[in-house]
Motif scaffolding. Structure first.
Motif, PDB file in Angstrom:
ATOM      1  N   TYR A 188       2.686   4.513   8.201  1.00 59.79           N
ATOM      2  CA  TYR A 188       2.838   3.632   7.042  1.00 59.79           C
ATOM      3  C   TYR A 188       4.094   2.776   7.194  1.00 59.79           C
ATOM      4  O   TYR A 188       4.084   1.580   6.903  1.00 59.79           O
ATOM      5  CB  TYR A 188       2.946   4.438   5.746  1.00 59.79           C
TER       6      TYR A 188
ATOM      7  N   ASN B  85       3.464   0.134   9.707  1.00 63.20           N
ATOM      8  CA  ASN B  85       2.607  -0.900   9.114  1.00 63.20           C
ATOM      9  C   ASN B  85       3.406  -1.807   8.199  1.00 63.20           C
ATOM     10  O   ASN B  85       3.293  -3.038   8.266  1.00 63.20           O
ATOM     11  CB  ASN B  85       1.481  -0.254   8.299  1.00 63.20           C
ATOM     12  N   SER B  86       4.222  -1.181   7.332  1.00 61.67           N
ATOM     13  CA  SER B  86       5.038  -1.971   6.406  1.00 61.67           C
ATOM     14  C   SER B  86       5.924  -2.930   7.179  1.00 61.67           C
ATOM     15  O   SER B  86       6.051  -4.100   6.821  1.00 61.67           O
ATOM     16  CB  SER B  86       5.932  -1.050   5.571  1.00 61.67           C
TER      17      SER B  86
ATOM     18  N   THR C 110       5.590  -6.884   6.926  1.00 56.94           N
ATOM     19  CA  THR C 110       6.724  -7.596   6.346  1.00 56.94           C
ATOM     20  C   THR C 110       7.327  -8.576   7.348  1.00 56.94           C
ATOM     21  O   THR C 110       7.613  -9.725   6.999  1.00 56.94           O
ATOM     22  CB  THR C 110       7.788  -6.595   5.865  1.00 56.94           C
TER      23      THR C 110
ATOM     24  N   TRP D 145      -5.201  -6.640   7.263  1.00 54.79           N
ATOM     25  CA  TRP D 145      -3.897  -7.149   6.853  1.00 54.79           C
ATOM     26  C   TRP D 145      -3.940  -8.623   6.505  1.00 54.79           C
ATOM     27  O   TRP D 145      -3.006  -9.141   5.881  1.00 54.79           O
ATOM     28  CB  TRP D 145      -2.856  -6.902   7.944  1.00 54.79           C
TER      29      TRP D 145
ATOM     30  N   TYR E 298       7.341  -8.623   0.180  1.00 52.04           N
ATOM     31  CA  TYR E 298       6.289  -7.968   0.959  1.00 52.04           C
ATOM     32  C   TYR E 298       6.565  -6.489   1.170  1.00 52.04           C
ATOM     33  O   TYR E 298       5.655  -5.682   1.191  1.00 52.04           O
ATOM     34  CB  TYR E 298       6.092  -8.682   2.301  1.00 52.04           C
ATOM     35  N   TRP E 299       7.821  -6.141   1.351  1.00 47.94           N
ATOM     36  CA  TRP E 299       8.165  -4.727   1.552  1.00 47.94           C
ATOM     37  C   TRP E 299       7.812  -3.921   0.302  1.00 47.94           C
ATOM     38  O   TRP E 299       7.347  -2.798   0.387  1.00 47.94           O
ATOM     39  CB  TRP E 299       9.655  -4.595   1.868  1.00 47.94           C
ATOM     40  N   SER E 300       8.017  -4.489  -0.881  1.00 51.72           N
ATOM     41  CA  SER E 300       7.781  -3.752  -2.127  1.00 51.72           C
ATOM     42  C   SER E 300       6.348  -3.842  -2.608  1.00 51.72           C
ATOM     43  O   SER E 300       5.960  -3.123  -3.511  1.00 51.72           O
ATOM     44  CB  SER E 300       8.665  -4.308  -3.241  1.00 51.72           C
TER      45      SER E 300
ATOM     46  N   TYR F 249      -2.619   1.492   5.606  1.00 50.76           N
ATOM     47  CA  TYR F 249      -1.748   1.539   4.424  1.00 50.76           C
ATOM     48  C   TYR F 249      -0.299   1.204   4.745  1.00 50.76           C
ATOM     49  O   TYR F 249       0.196   1.497   5.838  1.00 50.76           O
ATOM     50  CB  TYR F 249      -1.778   2.945   3.810  1.00 50.76           C
ATOM     51  N   THR F 250       0.371   0.623   3.743  1.00 47.48           N
ATOM     52  CA  THR F 250       1.807   0.392   3.860  1.00 47.48           C
ATOM     53  C   THR F 250       2.548   1.436   3.015  1.00 47.48           C
ATOM     54  O   THR F 250       1.926   2.178   2.255  1.00 47.48           O
ATOM     55  CB  THR F 250       2.174  -1.015   3.367  1.00 47.48           C
ATOM     56  N   LEU F 251       3.864   1.464   3.138  1.00 44.98           N
ATOM     57  CA  LEU F 251       4.657   2.526   2.496  1.00 44.98           C
ATOM     58  C   LEU F 251       4.449   2.666   0.983  1.00 44.98           C
ATOM     59  O   LEU F 251       4.306   3.795   0.505  1.00 44.98           O
ATOM     60  CB  LEU F 251       6.141   2.318   2.788  1.00 44.98           C
TER      61      LEU F 251
ATOM     62  N   LEU G 104      11.660   4.421   0.893  1.00 49.92           N
ATOM     63  CA  LEU G 104      11.076   3.106   0.615  1.00 49.92           C
ATOM     64  C   LEU G 104      12.130   2.119   0.104  1.00 49.92           C
ATOM     65  O   LEU G 104      12.109   0.938   0.450  1.00 49.92           O
ATOM     66  CB  LEU G 104       9.949   3.259  -0.423  1.00 49.92           C
TER      67      LEU G 104
END
Lengths: 292, 307
Positions: free
Chosen positions: A84, A87-88, A92, A153, A221-223, A238-240, A265
């Motif tokens: 994850y 991926n994040s 990002t 994505w 994007y990170w959040s 999936y992302t974080l 996170l």
């Protein structure tokens, strides 16, 4: 507007001969901001280090005893958190790179089109900023499905192809407006094309804006929790933030592990902000941030 | 003659160059305008069409006229959700504005450490929503959470917060008060744009601190207030979705069912895209009306400033 000289003339509000008592009070209340706004973060950190399975604490437990560092390894054991995180990071990083390119292109584009078109497009961008995102989720989903972007994505990155947010485009426009027009004219006479104007003249004089947009889009994007929730299905994509939600569904009451994952996170977001904060918060800030 | 021809030629050349500039401009704008069409305009058209259709994202849409709208009007939950959304806005927006103004007034002056304090005040704003929700879910946990521990410590009653329909929405409002960084930064800039001479003159005229605040500072930052309020209204819809989705799921007794949560459930749990679209239209109209009212006030205020 000679903002600089005015600000320079203003520095110490204290020189306005305030009574000493009032001044001290002001200072003390200014410092009270720190504990207040650090409180949620301190709570998160301290709870993330509490040993799982202990009974509820008596009173507020600021420093847990014993300190359980192993909480930070648990998310990786329970779920593919490493995947994850990767991926994040990939999503990002690509989104930030795309955003910087497309938003600054659009900013320069707005500068080059005739003024009447520019003001229409600026007004349109401001109106777009006033649309609540939930009013668009559902139909974006329908469109993305038609385009084959669901569970992919692509759905997360499409906004980055269009500059991510009208605000970023406007920030670039406002920055470029401050570049002397003569510079552009001269480059044009030398036969410079759009991309040369962009890379040789516009970008070098937009460093602070580039940093600000990089960090703002990184945070965006990170959040991002909603887009992956709506558009992704396969766990390996999936992302974080969705991973954190998954962890919550596994065990709603295992607070130390949940908050350790929350720290994981939050840390990159907080650090990137702190790295760039002077561009947002100092007196010589971006003209743009305050001017719309 | 020669000269004039030369000048005409130069003009033509300049005109062509300007035309190239425009072409370049539109070229550079292509990705952005493409994004605007794909992410904003097309969805707007499609969702307006879907309001009048039955659609589950699998079978082709069927025209049903006003059936979706009528279904929403029959459903009590729509009213509850709209009420909850308005309740949240009515409490959160004023307090968030007040908080941002206080922060900006406190941290406006240069003093040792002010850079650090501004960064700290902004910091909660950058915490990702999924993590932020978990922090407060834990903090307001009646048994383990520090909020009730603090309250019990000073002998105050300790409510069950998110489990109690009377207090659940208040938790959402309270936690939103720590994420006021954007408004704070805008107001900080607005305060620093006020010319010092105004204050100097006021002082010569013998005005006190309170008078300066009410006669100079507040009127001059009022337009910015409205702007931040608009942005707050717009963003609150997303905020109430993530918090209610992650923290309560709409419980207890529908006290935290907000409009976006209903949109999500209609569309992505029940695959009723038609009623979902009609609900989105409610969100859109609601926020549009509120923002419109603020814009009218803004225009009045700026007209007064001109005079």
């Amino acid at each position: 507007m000679s903002g600089e000289s005015r600000r320079a003339g203003r520095p110490m509000g204290t020189t306005r001969r305030r009574p000493a008592l009032q001044d001290t009070l002001h200072r003390i209340s200014a410092w009270a901001v720190a504990p207040l706004f650090l409180l949620p973060l301190v709570w998160m950190l301290s709870a993330s280090l509490r040993q799982p399975g202990l009974p509820p604490p008596r009173g507020v437990e600021w420093i847990p005893n014993p300190i359980a560092w192993s909480n930070y390894a648990e998310p990786f054991r329970l779920l593919p958190f490493g995947t994850y995180a990767l991926n994040s990071l990939l999503v990002t990083a690509s989104a930030v790179a795309l955003t910087l390119a497309t938003a600054s292109w659009a900013g320069l584009g707005l500068l080059l089109v005739p003024p009447r078109c520019r003001s229409v497009l600026v007004a349109l961008s401001l109106v777009l900023l006033l649309i609540p995102p939930p009013a668009l989720w559902l139909t974006r989903f329908v469109l993305f499905r038609e385009l084959g972007l669901i569970n992919n994505w692509g759905a997360l990155l499409v906004p980055a192809l269009g500059g991510s947010s009208p605000l970023f485009v406007l920030l670039f426009l406002w920055t470029f407006l401050r570049i002397p027009a003569a510079l552009f004219e001269a480059a044009r006479l030398d036969g410079a094309g759009a991309l040369t104007l962009w890379s040789r003249i516009s970008l070098p004089s937009a460093r602070p804006t580039l940093t600000a947009v990089a960090v703002l889009s990184f945070l965006m994007y990170w959040s991002d929790f909603v887009s992956p929730l709506l558009y992704l299905k396969s766990q390996q994509l999936y992302t974080l933030p969705v991973g954190l939600h998954q962890l919550q569904q596994l065990d709603r009451t295992n607070w130390p592990i949940l908050l350790a994952a929350s720290v994981l996170l939050s840390a990159p977001a907080a650090l990137s902000f702190l790295w760039a904060q002077r561009h947002f918060l100092q007196d010589s800030r971006l003209g743009g941030t305050g001017e719309w | 003659m020669e000269d004039r021809l030369g000048a005409l030629g130069g003009q033509a050349l300049r005109r062509t160059r300007r035309a190239w500039g425009r072409a370049d401009g539109w070229l550079l704008l292509t990705p952005y305008l493409g994004g605007v069409v794909l992410l904003f305009l097309l969805p707007a058209v499609v969702s307006t069409a879907l309001i009048f259709a039955r659609y589950d994202a699998l079978a082709p849409p069927v025209w049903v006229g006003l059936e979706n709208v009528n279904a929403l009007r029959r459903e009590n939950l729509t009213g509850t959700a709209a009420g909850n959304s308005l309740y949240f806005l009515a409490l959160a927006v004023p307090f968030r504005l007040l908080g941002a103004l206080l922060l900006a007034l406190l941290l406006q002056r240069r003093q040792p450490g002010v850079g650090f304090l501004r960064a700290v005040a902004y910091l909660p704003t950058v915490i990702p929503e999924a993590a932020y929700a978990l922090i407060w879910l834990w903090a307001f946990n009646p048994l383990y959470g520090p909020v009730n521990a603090l309250l019990r410590g000073v002998g105050l009653p300790a409510p069950s917060w998110l489990a109690d329909p009377g207090t659940a929405k208040l938790v959402f409002v309270f936690m939103s008060l720590f994420q006021i960084g954007e408004g704070f930064v805008v107001l900080l800039a607005a305060l620093q744009e006020i010319p010092t001479e105004y204050y100097d003159t006021a002082e010569v005229l013998g005005a006190g601190g309170t008078q300066m605040l009410s006669r100079i500072t507040l009127p001059l930052v009022a337009p910015w207030f409205l702007l931040i309020a608009c942005r707050d209204i717009v963003l609150s819809f997303q905020y109430t979705f993530t918090t209610s989705y992650l923290m309560t799921g709409g419980d207890p007794y529908y006290a935290t069912v907000f409009l976006p949560l209903l949109v999500y459930e209609e569309a992505f749990d029940r695959f009723r895209f038609g009623t979902g679209s009609a609900l989105m239209a409610v969100v859109f109209v609601l926020s549009g009306t509120l923002v419109g009212i603020l814009c009218v006030i803004h225009r009045h205020l700026s007209a007064e400033h001109e005079r």
